[in-house]
Write a protein that holds these residues in place. Structure first.
Motif, PDB file in Angstrom:
ATOM      1  N   LEU A 196      -5.341   3.590  -6.848  1.00  0.00           N
ATOM      2  CA  LEU A 196      -5.753   3.943  -5.494  1.00  0.00           C
ATOM      3  C   LEU A 196      -5.108   3.012  -4.475  1.00  0.00           C
ATOM      4  O   LEU A 196      -4.618   3.462  -3.438  1.00  0.00           O
ATOM      5  CB  LEU A 196      -7.269   3.918  -5.369  1.00  0.00           C
ATOM      6  CG  LEU A 196      -7.864   4.335  -4.024  1.00  0.00           C
ATOM      7  CD1 LEU A 196      -7.339   5.685  -3.561  1.00  0.00           C
ATOM      8  CD2 LEU A 196      -9.389   4.357  -4.129  1.00  0.00           C
ATOM      9  N   ALA A 197      -5.067   1.727  -4.770  1.00  0.00           N
ATOM     10  CA  ALA A 197      -4.420   0.772  -3.866  1.00  0.00           C
ATOM     11  C   ALA A 197      -2.937   1.099  -3.720  1.00  0.00           C
ATOM     12  O   ALA A 197      -2.380   1.038  -2.615  1.00  0.00           O
ATOM     13  CB  ALA A 197      -4.608  -0.651  -4.376  1.00  0.00           C
ATOM     14  N   GLY A 198      -2.292   1.474  -4.806  1.00  0.00           N
ATOM     15  CA  GLY A 198      -0.882   1.860  -4.747  1.00  0.00           C
ATOM     16  C   GLY A 198      -0.663   3.115  -3.932  1.00  0.00           C
ATOM     17  O   GLY A 198       0.264   3.197  -3.120  1.00  0.00           O
ATOM     18  N   ALA A 199      -1.526   4.117  -4.124  1.00  0.00           N
ATOM     19  CA  ALA A 199      -1.412   5.365  -3.365  1.00  0.00           C
ATOM     20  C   ALA A 199      -1.633   5.099  -1.882  1.00  0.00           C
ATOM     21  O   ALA A 199      -0.934   5.663  -1.025  1.00  0.00           O
ATOM     22  CB  ALA A 199      -2.423   6.387  -3.890  1.00  0.00           C
ATOM     23  N   ARG A 200      -2.582   4.227  -1.573  1.00  0.00           N
ATOM     24  CA  ARG A 200      -2.835   3.901  -0.162  1.00  0.00           C
ATOM     25  C   ARG A 200      -1.638   3.179   0.446  1.00  0.00           C
ATOM     26  O   ARG A 200      -1.268   3.446   1.592  1.00  0.00           O
ATOM     27  CB  ARG A 200      -4.102   3.061  -0.035  1.00  0.00           C
ATOM     28  CG  ARG A 200      -4.407   2.759   1.414  1.00  0.00           C
ATOM     29  CD  ARG A 200      -5.685   2.011   1.591  1.00  0.00           C
ATOM     30  NE  ARG A 200      -5.847   1.638   2.996  1.00  0.00           N
ATOM     31  CZ  ARG A 200      -6.911   1.075   3.471  1.00  0.00           C
ATOM     32  NH1 ARG A 200      -7.951   0.814   2.702  1.00  0.00           N
ATOM     33  NH2 ARG A 200      -6.986   0.760   4.752  1.00  0.00           N
ATOM     34  N   ALA A 201      -1.030   2.279  -0.291  1.00  0.00           N
ATOM     35  CA  ALA A 201       0.146   1.561   0.216  1.00  0.00           C
ATOM     36  C   ALA A 201       1.284   2.530   0.523  1.00  0.00           C
ATOM     37  O   ALA A 201       1.976   2.400   1.537  1.00  0.00           O
ATOM     38  CB  ALA A 201       0.592   0.493  -0.783  1.00  0.00           C
ATOM     39  N   VAL A 202       1.472   3.521  -0.336  1.00  0.00           N
ATOM     40  CA  VAL A 202       2.501   4.542  -0.089  1.00  0.00           C
ATOM     41  C   VAL A 202       2.163   5.316   1.182  1.00  0.00           C
ATOM     42  O   VAL A 202       3.031   5.562   2.027  1.00  0.00           O
ATOM     43  CB  VAL A 202       2.630   5.490  -1.301  1.00  0.00           C
ATOM     44  CG1 VAL A 202       3.482   6.709  -0.967  1.00  0.00           C
ATOM     45  CG2 VAL A 202       3.226   4.744  -2.493  1.00  0.00           C
ATOM     46  N   ALA A 203       0.886   5.695   1.352  1.00  0.00           N
ATOM     47  CA  ALA A 203       0.462   6.430   2.542  1.00  0.00           C
ATOM     48  C   ALA A 203       0.663   5.593   3.805  1.00  0.00           C
ATOM     49  O   ALA A 203       1.069   6.119   4.849  1.00  0.00           O
ATOM     50  CB  ALA A 203      -1.001   6.862   2.411  1.00  0.00           C
ATOM     51  N   GLU A 204       0.405   4.297   3.720  1.00  0.00           N
ATOM     52  CA  GLU A 204       0.626   3.419   4.874  1.00  0.00           C
ATOM     53  C   GLU A 204       2.106   3.390   5.247  1.00  0.00           C
ATOM     54  O   GLU A 204       2.452   3.449   6.432  1.00  0.00           O
ATOM     55  CB  GLU A 204       0.133   2.007   4.558  1.00  0.00           C
ATOM     56  CG  GLU A 204      -1.374   1.900   4.525  1.00  0.00           C
ATOM     57  CD  GLU A 204      -1.892   0.577   3.984  1.00  0.00           C
ATOM     58  OE1 GLU A 204      -1.097  -0.219   3.432  1.00  0.00           O
ATOM     59  OE2 GLU A 204      -3.106   0.340   4.108  1.00  0.00           O
ATOM     60  N   ARG A 205       2.984   3.331   4.249  1.00  0.00           N
ATOM     61  CA  ARG A 205       4.432   3.337   4.530  1.00  0.00           C
ATOM     62  C   ARG A 205       4.875   4.674   5.119  1.00  0.00           C
ATOM     63  O   ARG A 205       5.717   4.710   6.023  1.00  0.00           O
ATOM     64  CB  ARG A 205       5.220   3.009   3.262  1.00  0.00           C
ATOM     65  CG  ARG A 205       5.102   1.555   2.845  1.00  0.00           C
ATOM     66  CD  ARG A 205       6.093   1.161   1.762  1.00  0.00           C
ATOM     67  NE  ARG A 205       5.927   1.897   0.524  1.00  0.00           N
ATOM     68  CZ  ARG A 205       5.104   1.546  -0.464  1.00  0.00           C
ATOM     69  NH1 ARG A 205       4.353   0.471  -0.353  1.00  0.00           N
ATOM     70  NH2 ARG A 205       5.039   2.265  -1.569  1.00  0.00           N
ATOM     71  N   GLU A 206       4.297   5.774   4.621  1.00  0.00           N
ATOM     72  CA  GLU A 206       4.637   7.093   5.164  1.00  0.00           C
ATOM     73  C   GLU A 206       4.255   7.198   6.637  1.00  0.00           C
ATOM     74  O   GLU A 206       5.035   7.698   7.455  1.00  0.00           O
ATOM     75  CB  GLU A 206       3.920   8.193   4.377  1.00  0.00           C
ATOM     76  CG  GLU A 206       4.443   8.396   2.979  1.00  0.00           C
ATOM     77  CD  GLU A 206       3.577   9.350   2.153  1.00  0.00           C
ATOM     78  OE1 GLU A 206       2.488   9.768   2.623  1.00  0.00           O
ATOM     79  OE2 GLU A 206       3.984   9.656   1.024  1.00  0.00           O
ATOM     80  N   LEU A 207       3.068   6.709   6.975  1.00  0.00           N
ATOM     81  CA  LEU A 207       2.630   6.752   8.372  1.00  0.00           C
ATOM     82  C   LEU A 207       3.511   5.849   9.227  1.00  0.00           C
ATOM     83  O   LEU A 207       3.931   6.244  10.319  1.00  0.00           O
ATOM     84  CB  LEU A 207       1.160   6.361   8.501  1.00  0.00           C
ATOM     85  CG  LEU A 207       0.591   6.385   9.924  1.00  0.00           C
ATOM     86  CD1 LEU A 207       0.755   7.756  10.575  1.00  0.00           C
ATOM     87  CD2 LEU A 207      -0.874   5.971   9.912  1.00  0.00           C
ATOM     88  N   ALA A 208       3.817   4.662   8.740  1.00  0.00           N
ATOM     89  CA  ALA A 208       4.677   3.743   9.495  1.00  0.00           C
ATOM     90  C   ALA A 208       6.045   4.375   9.745  1.00  0.00           C
ATOM     91  O   ALA A 208       6.609   4.226  10.837  1.00  0.00           O
ATOM     92  CB  ALA A 208       4.817   2.419   8.747  1.00  0.00           C
ATOM     93  N   ALA A 209       6.562   5.092   8.770  1.00  0.00           N
ATOM     94  CA  ALA A 209       7.861   5.749   8.943  1.00  0.00           C
ATOM     95  C   ALA A 209       7.784   6.828  10.021  1.00  0.00           C
ATOM     96  O   ALA A 209       8.731   7.014  10.794  1.00  0.00           O
ATOM     97  CB  ALA A 209       8.323   6.355   7.615  1.00  0.00           C
ATOM     98  N   GLN A 210       6.664   7.547  10.098  1.00  0.00           N
ATOM     99  CA  GLN A 210       6.481   8.578  11.124  1.00  0.00           C
ATOM    100  C   GLN A 210       6.365   7.964  12.517  1.00  0.00           C
ATOM    101  O   GLN A 210       6.839   8.531  13.490  1.00  0.00           O
ATOM    102  CB  GLN A 210       5.230   9.409  10.838  1.00  0.00           C
ATOM    103  CG  GLN A 210       5.381  10.375   9.709  1.00  0.00           C
ATOM    104  CD  GLN A 210       6.315  11.514  10.050  1.00  0.00           C
ATOM    105  OE1 GLN A 210       6.388  11.985  11.176  1.00  0.00           O
ATOM    106  NE2 GLN A 210       7.063  11.952   9.055  1.00  0.00           N
ATOM    107  N   LEU A 211       5.724   6.786  12.591  1.00  0.00           N
ATOM    108  CA  LEU A 211       5.468   6.178  13.890  1.00  0.00           C
ATOM    109  C   LEU A 211       6.638   5.376  14.434  1.00  0.00           C
ATOM    110  O   LEU A 211       6.765   5.222  15.644  1.00  0.00           O
ATOM    111  CB  LEU A 211       4.240   5.262  13.795  1.00  0.00           C
ATOM    112  CG  LEU A 211       2.922   5.949  13.489  1.00  0.00           C
ATOM    113  CD1 LEU A 211       1.816   4.908  13.332  1.00  0.00           C
ATOM    114  CD2 LEU A 211       2.564   6.951  14.561  1.00  0.00           C
TER     115      LEU A 211
END
Length: 118
Positions: free
Chosen positions: A8-23
């Motif tokens: 779950l921590a790994g999946a969240r880290a990926v999601a954080e990077r995806e959002l950062a890339a969008q922003l």
């Protein structure tokens, strides 16, 4: 840390990077204020929020069944997506947000809840 929590921590880290890339260098507040909200940013935000919500619920659950908690979260996000889709004129950014959450939770499906699992 359990395998579940580590995944779950790994999946969240990926999601954080995806959002950062969008922003890029902007923040969600700034793009909302400027009226530049995109489906991609809302989708990525939904992914991150769904996983963060799941982490929070799992931390707050004493001796609870993690699979049941995950299923409850997925149901909550999916029900809201269905509700939004049923509106006459649904807001596209919010559809993207909820779809992102549903997708993230489905991708994170625990092995015991995955199709074909014993």
């Amino acid at each position: 840390m359990s395998d579940w929590a580590a995944r779950l921590a790994g999946a969240r880290a990926v999601a954080e990077r995806e959002l950062a890339a969008q922003l890029g260098s902007d923040t969600l507040c700034r793009i909302h204020t400027d009226g530049r909200v995109t489906g991609g940013a809302k989708y990525a935000e939904g992914r991150l929020v769904a996983l963060a919500d799941l982490q929070r619920r799992l931390r707050g659950t004493e001796a609870g069944d993690p699979v049941a908690v995950w299923a409850s979260e997925l149901r909550r996000w999916a029900d809201d997506l269905v509700r939004l889709r049923g509106q006459e004129r649904p807001a596209l950014p919010w559809l993207a947000y909820r779809q992102g959450g549903v997708d993230a939770l489905e991708e994170f499906a625990p092995m015991s809840a995955a199709p074909g699992a014993a």
